[in-house]
Design a protein around this motif. Structure first.
Motif, PDB file in Angstrom:
ATOM      1  N   PHE A  48       0.837  -1.198   0.000  1.00 57.38           N
ATOM      2  CA  PHE A  48       0.000   0.000   0.000  1.00 57.38           C
ATOM      3  C   PHE A  48       0.873   1.249   0.000  1.00 57.38           C
ATOM      4  CE2 PHE A  48      -3.292  -2.911   1.495  1.00 57.38           C
ATOM      5  CZ  PHE A  48      -4.354  -2.496   0.712  1.00 57.38           C
ATOM      6  N   SER A  90     -10.685   0.470  -7.752  1.00 55.09           N
ATOM      7  CA  SER A  90     -10.815   1.535  -8.742  1.00 55.09           C
ATOM      8  C   SER A  90     -10.372   0.982 -10.088  1.00 55.09           C
ATOM      9  CB  SER A  90      -9.919   2.720  -8.364  1.00 55.09           C
ATOM     10  OG  SER A  90      -9.838   3.636  -9.449  1.00 55.09           O
ATOM     11  N   PRO A  95      -5.205   5.976  -9.270  1.00 57.73           N
ATOM     12  CA  PRO A  95      -6.492   6.580  -8.899  1.00 57.73           C
ATOM     13  C   PRO A  95      -6.415   7.988  -8.326  1.00 57.73           C
ATOM     14  CG  PRO A  95      -5.823   4.971  -7.281  1.00 57.73           C
ATOM     15  CD  PRO A  95      -4.854   4.858  -8.414  1.00 57.73           C
ATOM     16  N   TYR A 111     -15.528   3.968  -8.449  1.00 54.58           N
ATOM     17  CA  TYR A 111     -14.978   2.920  -7.600  1.00 54.58           C
ATOM     18  C   TYR A 111     -16.056   1.885  -7.305  1.00 54.58           C
ATOM     19  CZ  TYR A 111     -17.439   5.759  -4.203  1.00 54.58           C
ATOM     20  OH  TYR A 111     -18.404   6.476  -3.542  1.00 54.58           O
ATOM     21  N   SER A 139      -6.671  -0.766  -9.203  1.00 53.01           N
ATOM     22  CA  SER A 139      -6.066  -0.573  -7.890  1.00 53.01           C
ATOM     23  C   SER A 139      -7.023  -0.971  -6.770  1.00 53.01           C
ATOM     24  CB  SER A 139      -5.628   0.885  -7.712  1.00 53.01           C
ATOM     25  OG  SER A 139      -6.725   1.753  -7.879  1.00 53.01           O
ATOM     26  N   MET A 141      -7.965   0.190  -2.794  1.00 56.26           N
ATOM     27  CA  MET A 141      -7.849   1.398  -1.974  1.00 56.26           C
ATOM     28  C   MET A 141      -8.505   1.196  -0.608  1.00 56.26           C
ATOM     29  SD  MET A 141      -8.879   3.980  -5.070  1.00 56.26           S
ATOM     30  CE  MET A 141      -8.373   5.500  -4.310  1.00 56.26           C
ATOM     31  N   TRP A 143     -10.506   3.561   1.889  1.00 59.16           N
ATOM     32  CA  TRP A 143     -11.218   4.821   1.697  1.00 59.16           C
ATOM     33  C   TRP A 143     -12.160   5.101   2.858  1.00 59.16           C
ATOM     34  CZ3 TRP A 143     -16.523   5.242  -0.387  1.00 59.16           C
ATOM     35  CH2 TRP A 143     -16.860   6.533  -0.774  1.00 59.16           C
ATOM     36  N   THR A 150      -9.321   9.331   0.757  1.00 50.74           N
ATOM     37  CA  THR A 150      -8.566   8.136   0.383  1.00 50.74           C
ATOM     38  C   THR A 150      -7.387   8.008   1.335  1.00 50.74           C
ATOM     39  OG1 THR A 150      -9.210   8.444  -1.913  1.00 50.74           O
ATOM     40  CG2 THR A 150      -7.343   6.979  -1.486  1.00 50.74           C
ATOM     41  N   TRP A 153      -3.608   3.398  -1.116  1.00 44.78           N
ATOM     42  CA  TRP A 153      -3.931   2.715  -2.375  1.00 44.78           C
ATOM     43  C   TRP A 153      -2.756   1.840  -2.771  1.00 44.78           C
ATOM     44  CZ3 TRP A 153      -1.508   3.300  -7.191  1.00 44.78           C
ATOM     45  CH2 TRP A 153      -0.480   4.243  -7.216  1.00 44.78           C
TER      46      TRP A 153
END
Length: 158
Positions: A48, A90, A95, A111, A139, A141, A143, A150, A153
């Motif tokens: 990440f 996403s 993103p 998304y 991707s 993520m 969130w 965000t 990601w």
């Protein structure tokens, strides 16, 4: 694809076996990790990256018993005080490219929500339903829905 680290492999093994990460358990399980990983067939693995909050850890997507699972590593950690965290996909491999730091809000419809994040830290897994076509996603993520923020990601492909 990068080789799995023992901490990630241990977390993956614990997750696939349905046990929790408790002290001493990972070491006891290490002998069976290669067998579990071979049976689980890793599809993707990435670390990440920080967006609006510090983050550590990675994810792995595996095929296990006819299901695809998104597995967060044992060292996964994001902001604990953020409310309403979700794991989302996403279609974009980058993103955050259409947003301006330090805020990274997402536009509605850009998304797909996989699930609420179970915990802000530690190993956890999520079944990816067949309705989510990973070939159309770029991707993964983390969130915060409440503030459209965000947290982190990672690309699906290197």
């Amino acid at each position: 694809m990068k080789p799995l680290s023992m901490s990630l492999a241990g977390a993956l093994a614990l997750t696939l076996l349905g046990t929790s990460a408790t002290p001493g358990r990972t070491e006891a399980m290490q002998g069976s990790v290669p067998t579990l990983i071979a049976q689980a067939a890793p599809v993707a693995m990435q670390s990440f990256r920080m967006a609006e909050a510090p983050v550590s850890g990675s994810y792995t997507i595996v095929n296990k018993a006819g299901k695809q699972l998104l597995v967060l590593s044992g060292d996964f950690k994001t902001k604990e005080t953020a409310p309403d965290l979700k794991v989302i996909f996403s279609p974009s491999a980058m993103p955050l490219a259409s947003t301006n730091p330090p805020s990274f809000p997402l536009k509605a419809g850009t998304y797909t929500v996989l699930a609420p994040l179970k915990s802000a830290s530690g190993a956890q897994s999520y079944v990816i339903p067949a309705s989510i076509d990973l070939s159309q996603q770029g991707s993964v993520m983390i969130w915060c829905e409440a503030f459209n923020a965000t947290m982190a990601w990672a690309p699906l492909k290197p």
